[in-house]
Design an enzyme around this catalytic site. Structure first.
Site, PDB file in Angstrom:
ATOM      1  N   GLU A 135      33.853   5.949   3.003  1.00 54.53           N
ATOM      2  CA  GLU A 135      34.475   6.739   4.075  1.00 54.53           C
ATOM      3  C   GLU A 135      35.909   7.125   3.707  1.00 54.53           C
ATOM      4  OE1 GLU A 135      33.258   5.761   8.036  1.00 54.53           O
ATOM      5  OE2 GLU A 135      35.349   5.503   8.589  1.00 54.53           O
ATOM      6  N   HIS A 141      23.315   1.299   6.552  1.00 54.33           N
ATOM      7  CA  HIS A 141      24.517   0.722   5.950  1.00 54.33           C
ATOM      8  C   HIS A 141      24.948  -0.623   6.514  1.00 54.33           C
ATOM      9  CE1 HIS A 141      28.390   0.647   3.968  1.00 54.33           C
ATOM     10  NE2 HIS A 141      29.007   0.564   5.123  1.00 54.33           N
ATOM     11  N   ARG A 164      31.240   6.696  12.736  1.00 53.94           N
ATOM     12  CA  ARG A 164      30.068   6.946  11.895  1.00 53.94           C
ATOM     13  C   ARG A 164      28.837   7.388  12.670  1.00 53.94           C
ATOM     14  NH1 ARG A 164      30.973   1.789   7.836  1.00 53.94           N
ATOM     15  NH2 ARG A 164      32.777   2.752   6.820  1.00 53.94           N
ATOM     16  N   HIS A 181      25.520   5.154   7.542  1.00 54.69           N
ATOM     17  CA  HIS A 181      26.775   5.669   6.983  1.00 54.69           C
ATOM     18  C   HIS A 181      26.567   7.140   6.650  1.00 54.69           C
ATOM     19  CE1 HIS A 181      30.294   6.177   4.518  1.00 54.69           C
ATOM     20  NE2 HIS A 181      30.694   4.944   4.799  1.00 54.69           N
ATOM     21  N   PHE A 201      40.692   5.943   8.350  1.00 58.68           N
ATOM     22  CA  PHE A 201      39.274   5.621   8.377  1.00 58.68           C
ATOM     23  C   PHE A 201      38.689   6.154   9.690  1.00 58.68           C
ATOM     24  CE2 PHE A 201      36.414   2.906   5.820  1.00 58.68           C
ATOM     25  CZ  PHE A 201      37.113   2.910   4.630  1.00 58.68           C
ATOM     26  N   ARG A 209      30.050  -0.018  14.598  1.00 57.34           N
ATOM     27  CA  ARG A 209      31.231  -0.596  13.951  1.00 57.34           C
ATOM     28  C   ARG A 209      32.131   0.501  13.391  1.00 57.34           C
ATOM     29  NH1 ARG A 209      32.552  -1.832   8.474  1.00 57.34           N
ATOM     30  NH2 ARG A 209      30.498  -1.327   7.646  1.00 57.34           N
ATOM     31  N   LEU A 260      26.837   4.198  -1.962  1.00 57.22           N
ATOM     32  CA  LEU A 260      27.840   4.627  -0.984  1.00 57.22           C
ATOM     33  C   LEU A 260      28.921   5.515  -1.591  1.00 57.22           C
ATOM     34  CD1 LEU A 260      28.796   4.169   1.999  1.00 57.22           C
ATOM     35  CD2 LEU A 260      30.440   2.582   1.017  1.00 57.22           C
ATOM     36  N   GLN A 273      23.721   0.573  11.711  1.00 58.51           N
ATOM     37  CA  GLN A 273      24.635   1.673  11.396  1.00 58.51           C
ATOM     38  C   GLN A 273      24.131   2.511  10.226  1.00 58.51           C
ATOM     39  OE1 GLN A 273      28.935   0.984   9.842  1.00 58.51           O
ATOM     40  NE2 GLN A 273      29.064   2.003  11.818  1.00 58.51           N
TER      41      GLN A 273
HETATM   42  C1  LIG Z   1      28.592  -0.280  -0.644  1.00 60.52           C
HETATM   43  C2  LIG Z   1      29.274  -0.934   0.518  1.00 60.52           C
HETATM   44  C3  LIG Z   1      30.606  -0.659   0.775  1.00 60.52           C
HETATM   45  C4  LIG Z   1      31.245  -1.235   1.854  1.00 60.52           C
HETATM   46  N1  LIG Z   1      32.569  -0.952   2.069  1.00 60.52           N
HETATM   47  C5  LIG Z   1      33.217  -1.561   3.097  1.00 60.52           C
HETATM   48  C6  LIG Z   1      34.616  -1.343   3.300  1.00 60.52           C
HETATM   49  O1  LIG Z   1      35.282  -0.638   2.556  1.00 60.52           O
HETATM   50  N2  LIG Z   1      35.209  -1.955   4.348  1.00 60.52           N
HETATM   51  C7  LIG Z   1      34.519  -2.776   5.203  1.00 60.52           C
HETATM   52  O2  LIG Z   1      35.130  -3.309   6.118  1.00 60.52           O
HETATM   53  N3  LIG Z   1      33.206  -3.013   5.018  1.00 60.52           N
HETATM   54  C8  LIG Z   1      32.538  -2.429   3.989  1.00 60.52           C
HETATM   55  N4  LIG Z   1      31.194  -2.679   3.801  1.00 60.52           N
HETATM   56  C9  LIG Z   1      30.546  -3.705   4.630  1.00 60.52           C
HETATM   57  C10 LIG Z   1      30.973  -5.071   4.126  1.00 60.52           C
HETATM   58  O3  LIG Z   1      31.242  -5.012   2.754  1.00 60.52           O
HETATM   59  C11 LIG Z   1      29.900  -6.136   4.369  1.00 60.52           C
HETATM   60  O4  LIG Z   1      29.534  -6.137   5.724  1.00 60.52           O
HETATM   61  C12 LIG Z   1      30.430  -7.518   3.995  1.00 60.52           C
HETATM   62  O5  LIG Z   1      30.951  -7.522   2.690  1.00 60.52           O
HETATM   63  C13 LIG Z   1      29.341  -8.572   4.139  1.00 60.52           C
HETATM   64  O6  LIG Z   1      29.861  -9.772   3.622  1.00 60.52           O
HETATM   65  P1  LIG Z   1      29.186 -11.176   3.917  1.00 60.52           P
HETATM   66  O7  LIG Z   1      30.109 -12.189   3.353  1.00 60.52           O
HETATM   67  O8  LIG Z   1      28.831 -11.269   5.346  1.00 60.52           O
HETATM   68  O9  LIG Z   1      27.811 -11.127   3.102  1.00 60.52           O
HETATM   69  P2  LIG Z   1      27.440 -10.671   1.568  1.00 60.52           P
HETATM   70  O10 LIG Z   1      28.610 -10.246   0.786  1.00 60.52           O
HETATM   71  O11 LIG Z   1      26.303  -9.710   1.705  1.00 60.52           O
HETATM   72  O12 LIG Z   1      26.921 -12.012   0.960  1.00 60.52           O
HETATM   73  C14 LIG Z   1      25.715 -12.640   1.331  1.00 60.52           C
HETATM   74  C15 LIG Z   1      25.579 -13.931   0.568  1.00 60.52           C
HETATM   75  O13 LIG Z   1      24.495 -14.696   1.055  1.00 60.52           O
HETATM   76  C16 LIG Z   1      23.727 -15.185  -0.023  1.00 60.52           C
HETATM   77  N5  LIG Z   1      22.346 -15.382   0.443  1.00 60.52           N
HETATM   78  C17 LIG Z   1      21.612 -14.569   1.228  1.00 60.52           C
HETATM   79  N6  LIG Z   1      20.389 -15.093   1.423  1.00 60.52           N
HETATM   80  C18 LIG Z   1      20.356 -16.265   0.765  1.00 60.52           C
HETATM   81  C19 LIG Z   1      19.360 -17.267   0.588  1.00 60.52           C
HETATM   82  N7  LIG Z   1      18.153 -17.181   1.121  1.00 60.52           N
HETATM   83  N8  LIG Z   1      19.669 -18.343  -0.170  1.00 60.52           N
HETATM   84  C20 LIG Z   1      20.883 -18.451  -0.763  1.00 60.52           C
HETATM   85  N9  LIG Z   1      21.857 -17.534  -0.620  1.00 60.52           N
HETATM   86  C21 LIG Z   1      21.590 -16.460   0.139  1.00 60.52           C
HETATM   87  C22 LIG Z   1      23.858 -14.121  -1.091  1.00 60.52           C
HETATM   88  O14 LIG Z   1      23.563 -14.646  -2.359  1.00 60.52           O
HETATM   89  C23 LIG Z   1      25.329 -13.745  -0.929  1.00 60.52           C
HETATM   90  O15 LIG Z   1      26.130 -14.648  -1.634  1.00 60.52           O
HETATM   91  C24 LIG Z   1      30.536  -2.109   2.714  1.00 60.52           C
HETATM   92  C25 LIG Z   1      29.203  -2.406   2.448  1.00 60.52           C
HETATM   93  C26 LIG Z   1      28.576  -1.812   1.366  1.00 60.52           C
HETATM   94  C27 LIG Z   1      27.127  -2.103   1.129  1.00 60.52           C
END
Ligand SMILES: Cc1cc2nc3c(=O)[nH]c(=O)nc-3n(C[C@H](O)[C@H](O)[C@H](O)COP(=O)(O)OP(=O)(O)OC[C@H]3O[C@@H](n4cnc5c(N)ncnc54)[C@H](O)[C@@H]3O)c2cc1C
Length: 571
Positions: free
Chosen positions: A249, A349, A280, A236, A120, A384, A246, A234
């Site tokens: 990477e 991203h 990135r 991507h 990565f 990151r 996406l 960030q």
């Molecule tokens: C396409 C993509 C690919 C990625 N690939 C990678 C990877 O391979 N490796 C890596 O390390 N990172 C990767 N990332 C980054 C990583 O996936 C995210 O940073 C991480 O998954 C975020 O997780 P989280 O649990 O913080 O929030 P999220 O998974 O975004 O969840 C947010 C939660 O909050 C809830 N929520 C928000 N606002 C409210 C509200 N007002 N009321 C009630 N509920 C609410 C939503 O419903 C959801 O359940 C990727 C990101 C993307 C977009």
């Protein structure tokens, strides 16, 4: 006042939220009554989209080490990461990988059956543990399955939290709009873990789900919590043209090449050693330079793009290691990467910044923790490394779950909530936008915000452009006062929901731009053409933004340096 009570509330059901909930259930052995609230169906959180992998030091016998993972992370962060946080992260992550393995995740394997790891960006060892290119999906499935073992969990799916209630610097509860029934109610609890993810939807060209609107960040900010290092967004390097979806990477980690319109592998010029697997920020800047100097392809939206070329990897490797990328390219760009290069450009991203927390994920308000992308524990600094985010979500999901559970177990009573405050909030949500005069359209406001962020707060920035963006954001905030909701129902009113989300995006965008204007240096993802050098003497510090109705009040806090003093970054 309608209300329910629980011992502990997890706000958000992504990887961070689910990992926190599992830990609370484990630590409390069923003694704590847990609520998980999510504005979408639990498994529709953005985390299911994570593709390429999760970083951890698993192979000391082959030359990897905690020190190397820490050094890569600190150097990648452009020396803005807190090094004590980085050290804890690298040392505790391997156990998380094994924990998920024990809970049944189907990690991709080497031929001898051991867990495989792939390259990565910015990692000087193949360190990303993965499950094909659907890592987040399998992590979510595994955590969700594990959660089923515990009876003490209540789910509030499709429930939108509108505010976090705080009194005497302590957590009281949250106000919730049940999107399905239209009911408005309060959830009171002894402790809260905020795991609401990022806010990339303030940009038009982004890899993120429509739900990433920074609600948790904005609610915490308005409740008095500082948000930290928000100017670091960030980009991507490989967002698919034209949707922004996406291209992981891992496509470069597995050996994909970036090419310009002359067919050149241009990364050889910018990062001679790491080339496509440089961090990135560096790859995105290199791409924009190629595009600006006329070596891109003309894009459908008037902006040029470049290519990621996977053809030399061959059909077998693409099908085994990158099946999702192939499917996405075929379905959304009508291109089979086995035969043709994929059109890409840098896309918004990830937010390095977030709610200011200490090394245990605790916020300055008693009873509130934050984890995952919504939090800024200062692991990623100004940039990151790929695969360090899902890792952070797992580890700080666990840490905050444990700390919040212990706090809730010791706490005797729930804090009371002012009925008047809840009535005001309900009136604000359901009446304000119906009674406002004026005919502004929140979707037009959102589009104008996205256009300003794409154009003026992108990969390269300047003071005057940032000033222009700030002026635009303030104009849009003013125009929000004349937005009318067109759908008056309380049941699944996506029009009203979107208005609330746009208001949140505007508050957070303002903090990003205000912090970026003042930071007169280039560091990691914050690249100022008018201040191209990093300035460690004046700017080796974190930005803290505090909410005021007139706009953010900025303050600063020192970076914790325990191992490495800042040096020039070379790749
Ligand atoms: C396409 C993509 C690919 C990625 N690939 C990678 C990877 O391979 N490796 C890596 O390390 N990172 C990767 N990332 C980054 C990583 O996936 C995210 O940073 C991480 O998954 C975020 O997780 P989280 O649990 O913080 O929030 P999220 O998974 O975004 O969840 C947010 C939660 O909050 C809830 N929520 C928000 N606002 C409210 C509200 N007002 N009321 C009630 N509920 C609410 C939503 O419903 C959801 O359940 C990727 C990101 C993307 C977009």
């Amino acid at each position: 006042m309608n209300g329910v009570t629980h011992d502990l509330l997890v706000l958000g059901s992504g990887i961070a939220g689910l990992r926190a909930a599992v830990e609370v259930a484990r630590v409390s052995k069923g003694e704590l009554d847990i609520a998980i609230v999510s504005k979408v169906q639990l498994m529709r959180s953005h985390s299911v989209c994570a593709e390429g992998g999760t970083a951890a030091m698993m192979r000391p016998e082959e030359g990897d080490s905690f020190e190397l993972h820490a050094w890569d992370t600190v150097r990648g962060s452009d020396f803005l990461a807190d090094q004590n946080v980085v050290q804890r992260f690298v040392e505790e992550m391997p156990q998380e990988i094994l924990q998920l393995e024990h809970w049944g995740i189907p990690w991709s394997r080497r031929p001898d059956g051991r867990i495989d790891q792939r390259a990565f960006g910015g990692h000087s060892f193949n360190r990303a543990v993965f499950a094909a290119d659907k890592t987040g999906f399998f992590e979510m499935q595994t955590l969700y399955d594990t959660l089923q073992k515990y009876a003490s969990v209540t789910r509030y799916d499709e429930c939108y939290v509108t505010s976090i209630l705080v009194g005497d610097n302590s957590f009281q509860g949250v106000t919730v709009w049940d999107l399905v029934s239209g009911e408005f109610f309060v959830i009171r609890a002894k402790a809260l873990v905020i795991a609401t993810g990022g806010a990339c939807r303030m940009f038009g060209f982004t890899t993120y789900s429509l739900t990433a609107t920074g609600d948790g960040l904005a609610m915490a900010y308005r409740a008095g919590l500082p948000i930290k290092d928000m100017e670091f967004v960030q980009f991507h390097p490989t967002g698919l043209i034209p949707s922004g979806i996406l291209i992981t990477e891992a496509a470069r980690g597995e050996g994909g090449y970036l090419r310009n319109n002359k067919g050149e592998r241009f990364m050889e010029k910018y990062a001679p050693e790491r080339k496509e697997t440089a961090p990135r920020d560096i790859v995105s800047r290199s791409e924009m330079t190629e595009i600006e100097e006329g070596r891109g392809f003309p894009g459908p939206d008037g902006l040029d793009y470049l290519h990621i070329d996977l053809r030399h990897l061959g059909a077998a490797k693409i099908n085994e290691r990158l099946p999702l990328i192939r499917e996405v390219a075929i379905k959304l760009a009508f291109i089979d990467p086995i035969d043709e290069p994929i059109p890409i450009r840098p896309a918004a991203h990830y937010f390095m910044g977030g709610i200011h927390v200490d090394i245990d994920g605790a916020t300055p308000i008693q009873g509130i923790w934050a984890a995952g992308e919504a939090a800024c524990v200062s692991l990623h600094g100004a940039n990151r490394l790929g695969s360090n985010s899902t890792a952070e979500c797992l580890l700080w999901g666990k840490i905050t779950g444990e700390k919040a559970a212990k706090f809730a177990l010791e706490q005797k009573a729930l804090a009371s909530v002012s009925e008047e405050r809840v009535r005001q909030e309900e009136a604000l949500i359901f009446d304000q936008y119906r009674h406002q005069s004026g005919e502004e359209d929140a979707y037009v406001i959102r589009e104008e915000l996205q256009s300003a962020m794409d154009r003026q707060v992108g990969v390269f920035r300047t003071g005057p452009e940032l000033e222009k963006a700030l002026e635009k954001i303030r104009e849009l905030k003013e125009r929000m006062k004349s937005v009318r909701v067109k759908d008056e129902s309380r049941v699944y009113n996506t029009n009203l929901l979107n208005i609330l989300e746009v208001a949140n995006l505007l508050d957070i965008a303002e903090a990003i731009v205000a912090g970026g204007i003042v930071r007169t240096e280039s560091r990691g993802s914050h690249s100022r053409r008018d201040f191209p050098q990093r300035d460690d003497v004046n700017w080796g510090k974190h930005t803290l933004a505090y909410y005021t109705p007139e706009g953010p009040r900025l303050d600063y806090s020192p970076v914790t340096i325990t191992m490495w003093k800042p040096v020039e970054r070379k790749y």
